[in-house]
Write a protein that holds these residues in place. Structure first.
Motif, mmCIF file in Angstrom:
data_model
loop_
_atom_site.group_PDB
_atom_site.id
_atom_site.type_symbol
_atom_site.label_atom_id
_atom_site.label_comp_id
_atom_site.label_asym_id
_atom_site.label_seq_id
_atom_site.Cartn_x
_atom_site.Cartn_y
_atom_site.Cartn_z
ATOM 1 N N ALA A 59 0.863 -1.183 0.000
ATOM 2 C CA ALA A 59 0.000 0.000 0.000
ATOM 3 C C ALA A 59 0.898 1.231 0.000
ATOM 4 C CB ALA A 59 -0.903 0.003 1.226
ATOM 5 N N GLN A 60 0.705 2.075 -0.997
ATOM 6 C CA GLN A 60 1.470 3.316 -1.092
ATOM 7 C C GLN A 60 0.754 4.405 -0.303
ATOM 8 O OE1 GLN A 60 4.491 3.378 -2.576
ATOM 9 N NE2 GLN A 60 4.158 1.208 -2.956
ATOM 10 N N LEU A 61 1.494 5.118 0.534
ATOM 11 C CA LEU A 61 0.935 6.204 1.324
ATOM 12 C C LEU A 61 1.475 7.532 0.811
ATOM 13 C CD1 LEU A 61 1.449 4.758 4.920
ATOM 14 C CD2 LEU A 61 -0.606 4.661 3.500
ATOM 15 N N ALA A 62 0.594 8.497 0.639
ATOM 16 C CA ALA A 62 0.985 9.860 0.289
ATOM 17 C C ALA A 62 0.605 10.754 1.464
ATOM 18 C CB ALA A 62 0.276 10.307 -0.983
ATOM 19 N N ALA A 63 1.523 11.560 1.931
ATOM 20 C CA ALA A 63 1.266 12.424 3.087
ATOM 21 C C ALA A 63 0.000 13.241 2.876
ATOM 22 C CB ALA A 63 2.460 13.338 3.324
ATOM 23 N N GLY A 64 -0.919 13.164 3.841
ATOM 24 C CA GLY A 64 -2.147 13.935 3.796
ATOM 25 C C GLY A 64 -3.249 13.377 2.924
ATOM 26 N N LYS A 65 -3.009 12.266 2.220
ATOM 27 C CA LYS A 65 -4.031 11.672 1.344
ATOM 28 C C LYS A 65 -4.727 10.541 2.107
ATOM 29 C CE LYS A 65 -4.823 9.934 -3.308
ATOM 30 N NZ LYS A 65 -6.039 10.689 -3.520
#
Length: 94
Positions: A59-65
């Motif tokens: 799972a890719q995490l993007a800051a604030g998403k």
């Protein structure tokens, strides 16, 4: 695997907000979510998700998403990267 660190920041009649920190090589441990929840990544990163049957996914995490999941999700969350993963888990109480 090392244990992830968690700190409950808010716990009232409506929500529980927990900050999770997964250092390199750490994991939350297998668990079942008892409430609907929202994840808010604080930093970008990649988590490894392990389903009860052992199936693994990234799972890719993007800051604030942020993203939302329904109650009943069962998994372990691992950090198999070299950087810390930090996210807020906001559980919505019925």
């Amino acid at each position: 695997m090392l244990a992830a660190r968690s700190e409950v920041q808010v716990d009232n009649e409506q929500v529980r907000v927990t900050e999770w920190r997964l250092g390199p090589g750490s994991a939350t441990g297998h668990h079942t979510h008892g409430m609907d929840y929202v994840i808010v990544p604080v930093v970008a990163g990649e988590m490894t998700i392990v389903a009860p049957n052992g199936e693994r996914s990234k799972a890719q995490l993007a800051a604030g998403k942020s993203y939302f999941r329904k109650a009943g999700v069962q998994h372990d969350v691992l950090n198999e990267t070299s950087t810390e993963i930090v996210f807020l888990e906001i559980e919505l109480k019925p």
